[in-house]
Scaffold this active site. Structure first.
Site, PDB file in Angstrom:
ATOM      1  N   GLY A 216       0.736  -1.302  -0.186  1.00 33.86           N
ATOM      2  CA  GLY A 216      -0.029  -0.013   0.062  1.00 33.86           C
ATOM      3  C   GLY A 216       0.901   1.176  -0.093  1.00 33.86           C
TER       4      GLY A 216
ATOM      5  N   THR B 298       9.649  -7.606  13.753  1.00 34.80           N
ATOM      6  CA  THR B 298      10.077  -6.349  13.352  1.00 34.80           C
ATOM      7  C   THR B 298      11.410  -6.731  12.445  1.00 34.80           C
ATOM      8  OG1 THR B 298      11.554  -5.852  15.050  1.00 34.80           O
ATOM      9  CG2 THR B 298       9.352  -4.970  15.176  1.00 34.80           C
ATOM     10  N   LYS B 299      11.879  -7.920  12.464  1.00 33.07           N
ATOM     11  CA  LYS B 299      13.186  -8.127  11.923  1.00 33.07           C
ATOM     12  C   LYS B 299      13.210  -7.916  10.374  1.00 33.07           C
ATOM     13  CE  LYS B 299      16.552 -10.254  13.613  1.00 33.07           C
ATOM     14  NZ  LYS B 299      17.152  -9.626  14.606  1.00 33.07           N
TER      15      LYS B 299
ATOM     16  N   LYS C 153      11.401  -1.241  19.419  1.00 27.66           N
ATOM     17  CA  LYS C 153      12.483  -2.075  18.834  1.00 27.66           C
ATOM     18  C   LYS C 153      12.735  -1.557  17.562  1.00 27.66           C
ATOM     19  CE  LYS C 153      13.250  -6.849  19.174  1.00 27.66           C
ATOM     20  NZ  LYS C 153      12.430  -8.173  19.475  1.00 27.66           N
TER      21      LYS C 153
ATOM     22  N   GLY D  26     -10.774  -3.478 -22.416  1.00 31.39           N
ATOM     23  CA  GLY D  26     -10.017  -4.857 -22.444  1.00 31.39           C
ATOM     24  C   GLY D  26      -9.459  -4.939 -24.022  1.00 31.39           C
TER      25      GLY D  26
ATOM     26  N   CYS E 199     -15.799   1.310 -22.581  1.00 29.04           N
ATOM     27  CA  CYS E 199     -14.789   0.882 -23.865  1.00 29.04           C
ATOM     28  C   CYS E 199     -14.991  -0.218 -24.668  1.00 29.04           C
ATOM     29  CB  CYS E 199     -13.265   1.225 -23.239  1.00 29.04           C
ATOM     30  SG  CYS E 199     -12.043   1.655 -24.425  1.00 29.04           S
TER      31      CYS E 199
ATOM     32  N   GLN F 162     -17.979  -1.585 -27.415  1.00 31.76           N
ATOM     33  CA  GLN F 162     -17.769  -2.119 -28.705  1.00 31.76           C
ATOM     34  C   GLN F 162     -18.524  -3.421 -28.858  1.00 31.76           C
ATOM     35  OE1 GLN F 162     -13.388  -2.079 -29.067  1.00 31.76           O
ATOM     36  NE2 GLN F 162     -13.161   0.233 -29.085  1.00 31.76           N
TER      37      GLN F 162
ATOM     38  N   HIS G 101     -13.344   6.192 -20.755  1.00 32.00           N
ATOM     39  CA  HIS G 101     -13.142   5.526 -19.282  1.00 32.00           C
ATOM     40  C   HIS G 101     -13.585   6.515 -18.098  1.00 32.00           C
ATOM     41  CE1 HIS G 101     -11.249   1.819 -20.660  1.00 32.00           C
ATOM     42  NE2 HIS G 101     -10.583   2.663 -21.599  1.00 32.00           N
TER      43      HIS G 101
ATOM     44  N   GLU H 264     -14.415   5.666 -15.356  1.00 31.47           N
ATOM     45  CA  GLU H 264     -13.790   5.382 -14.019  1.00 31.47           C
ATOM     46  C   GLU H 264     -12.479   6.252 -13.715  1.00 31.47           C
ATOM     47  OE1 GLU H 264     -13.914   3.362 -16.837  1.00 31.47           O
ATOM     48  OE2 GLU H 264     -12.136   2.158 -16.995  1.00 31.47           O
TER      49      GLU H 264
HETATM   50  N1  GLN Z   1      -9.628  -2.879 -27.453  1.00 32.59           N
HETATM   51  C1  GLN Z   1     -10.318  -1.846 -27.685  1.00 32.59           C
HETATM   52  C2  GLN Z   1      -9.686  -0.738 -28.638  1.00 32.59           C
HETATM   53  O1  GLN Z   1      -8.465  -0.714 -28.656  1.00 32.59           O
HETATM   54  C3  GLN Z   1     -10.765  -1.336 -26.504  1.00 32.59           C
HETATM   55  C4  GLN Z   1      -9.789  -0.690 -25.498  1.00 32.59           C
HETATM   56  C5  GLN Z   1     -10.287  -0.478 -24.157  1.00 32.59           C
HETATM   57  O2  GLN Z   1     -11.266  -1.073 -23.675  1.00 32.59           O
HETATM   58  N2  GLN Z   1      -9.594   0.308 -23.708  1.00 32.59           N
HETATM   59  O3  GLN Z   1     -10.400   0.070 -28.932  1.00 32.59           O
END
Ligand code: GLN
Length: 548
Positions: free
Chosen positions: A19, A191-192, A226, A366, A393, A397, A522, A524
């Site tokens: 982390g 702690t080693k 320690k 993906g 993404c 598609q 994206h 996210e």
């Molecule tokens: N593989 C797809 C592309 O290149 C989608 C890319 C992705 O999901 N980031 O367009």
């Protein structure tokens, strides 16, 4: 050069995965709470010039900044905790540094000198750190050194910290994040390994000012003593960092140990009186959701970058997970997230029935062909069974491929990424990408970073975003083929978001479905705990209606 910037180096001891990124981001947060300008840099020791060419199973998620850098997921942590954008200058790799120095040598920029790893590599690292400090005008620049002390790979970055510390003694602090195990058969905190990590650091010419001790539980007094004795720090500079239910509690945990005050004192900076408490309120809200019996939603994430040997790796989709959690927490809902491996649907279509258990399903980004048919089968099931759906993404598609095959009678429709010879390339390569691919220019050459999208009136997207222009981050080579737009729209696919500059479909949705939306970008990457993303919030809100 920003002369006043203070540099806080963070390195890791004992092992990876403890982390360090969250620790670095949290230190940034506790300083930002006082109103200081803070930014953070990640240095990764690998030779890849950026993270874009790596498989997520190797490396975890590839995060994308708004200025279009494919970088380590820790940059995502910095953005989420600091609630600010991190620019491209803040991501360094050995590959990038060596490439720059070698290019300079080829351009005769060293005027006949012998170019050597030392001093030329640390100088280039320092030049870039100063550039990052200057760009952000930071009071504090956190610099996280990837890898673990003792590795050959990151020695050069420790060397940079060592030199910087000699050159600017009042401006540099060095923190070690270490791990203190409690082996089951012993039942006692040991702690080693931390002592060894500090010795290794010492042999690189560095002494940590503060040791952050990660462990399953809080570090007790004898162990603090320690670590202090054997690692040459005072007891109060050993900070306890136990496992906790939510990563967003890490900053307040550090404050409990007065880490903010200790850092300021070491730099001789007066503690400001005013403090921003938005993160504290956030933590309180999350606690309530986690501790109380609140409404739950089950969200399925269909992917393929989950398994490494016998273990499950959630790191590949960290921003998606965080976006779901942030959205749910902000709505006072407890999210339960399950990993669903797309390949099982290809092997046995009866497995698809499990999707009925979910109040919402996400198909994230993906690449390549593995698991694609499984995802298409799942999207078909989701569409027909009216399960709330968010495609990201590749998720967009493959939703288009599914719709073309099963609603538009385009048998064998596909993305040319998987089936270059398909008769119906409903998802096709962007023209400039064909050139990149032909010339094998594959690194950092996708459509990357933030682009504008216009949202059509009267659509679900417009109701969600409540505005007509948005900026979202991209990472793709393929896109919806405009040749098939009419055929798709005729059968009820709505293209609700468009990049006007290039006439690219950025958001799709479906008529006659309670919640089916997919985006070419994206979202996210832009979701923050203090500011959860509207698309994820909308999904959770809809999912909550389906959950009892
Ligand atoms: N593989 C797809 C592309 O290149 C989608 C890319 C992705 O999901 N980031 O367009």
């Amino acid at each position: 050069m920003s002369n006043s910037t203070k540099f806080i180096f963070v390195a890791g001891g004992v092992m990876s995965g403890i982390g360090k990124g969250v620790t670095t981001a949290s230190i940034g947060r506790i300083l930002k709470n006082y109103g200081f300008r803070v930014s953070a840099v990640k240095i990764d020791p690998y030779l890849n010039v950026d993270a874009g060419t790596m498989n997520p199973i190797e490396h975890g998620e590839v995060f994308v900044t708004s200025d279009g850098v494919e970088c380590d997921q820790d940059i995502g942590n910095y953005e989420r905790f600091l609630d600010q954008e991190i620019p491209r200058e803040n991501y360094l790799t050995s590959g990038l540094i060596y490439k720059t120095v070698i290019e300079q040598e080829r351009n005769l920029e060293f005027e006949g000198k012998c170019v050597e790893i030392i001093p030329h590599i640390p100088s280039e690292v320092m030049r870039r750190l100063d550039q990052a400090a200057h760009k952000s005008q930071a009071d504090f620049l956190l610099v996280e050194i990837g890898g673990t002390v003792g590795e050959y790979q990151n020695l050069i970055f420790l060397e940079t910290a060592r030199i910087l510390r000699i050159q600017r003694p009042k401006h540099v602090l060095f923190l070690l994040v270490s791990y203190v195990p409690i082996p089951e058969m012993i039942g006692e905190m040991k702690t080693k390994p931390t002592q060894h990590a500090v010795r290794l650091l010492n042999s690189a010419g560095l002494q940590p000012d503060i040791i952050i001790a990660r462990s399953k539980q809080a570090i007790d007094a004898p162990r603090k003593r320690k670590i202090a004795l054997f690692c040459n720090v005072s007891e109060e500079d050993v900070i306890s960092a136990p496992d906790i239910a939510s990563i967003y509690e890490v900053p307040s945990n550090f404050e409990k140990d007065k880490l903010d005050e200790k850092i300021l004192k070491k730099f001789n900076i007066k503690k400001p009186n005013k403090k921003d408490s938005s993160f504290h309120f956030l933590v309180k809200k999350i606690r309530k959701v986690l501790d109380k019996d609140v409404k739950k939603v089950r969200i399925g994430v269909i992917g393929k970058y989950f398994e490494t040997g016998d273990f499950i790796l959630a790191d590949s989709y960290i921003s998606v997970i965080e976006a779901v959690r942030q959205a749910a927490f902000s709505l006072g809902i407890k999210p339960e997230i399950d990993w669903l491996n797309a390949e099982k649907y290809e092997k046995n279509s009866r497995e698809l029935n499990e999707l009925k258990k979910y109040h919402g399903v996400i198909v994230p980004g993906g690449f390549g062909s593995r698991g694609v048919e499984g995802k298409i089968l799942a999207i078909n099931f989701i569409r027909k069974n009216k399960i709330p759906f968010l495609g990201l993404c590749y998720g967009l598609q493959l939703a288009v491929v599914e719709f073309a095959r099963n609603m538009c009678d385009l048998k064998g429709a596909h993305t040319s990424e998987v089936e270059p010879k398909t008769k119906f390339p409903v998802i096709d390569t962007m023209p400039e990408q064909l050139v990149n691919m032909r010339e094998k220019k594959m690194g950092g050459s996708m459509r990357l970073g933030a682009y504008q999208c216009r949202i059509k009136q009267g659509t679900l997207a417009r109701r969600i975003y409540k505005t007509s222009f948005i900026q979202e981050r991209h990472r793709h080579r393929y896109e919806l083929n405009n040749y098939f737009r009419d055929a798709l729209e005729e059968k009820g696919l709505i293209i609700s978001g468009i990049n006007q500059e290039r006439n690219l479909a950025e958001i799709i949705e479906l008529k006659n479905h309670p919640f089916f939306i997919a985006v070419q970008f994206h979202p996210e990457f832009q979701s923050r705990p203090l500011n959860p993303h509207p698309l994820f919030k909308a999904l959770i809100q809809k999912a909550a209606l389906f959950s009892k």
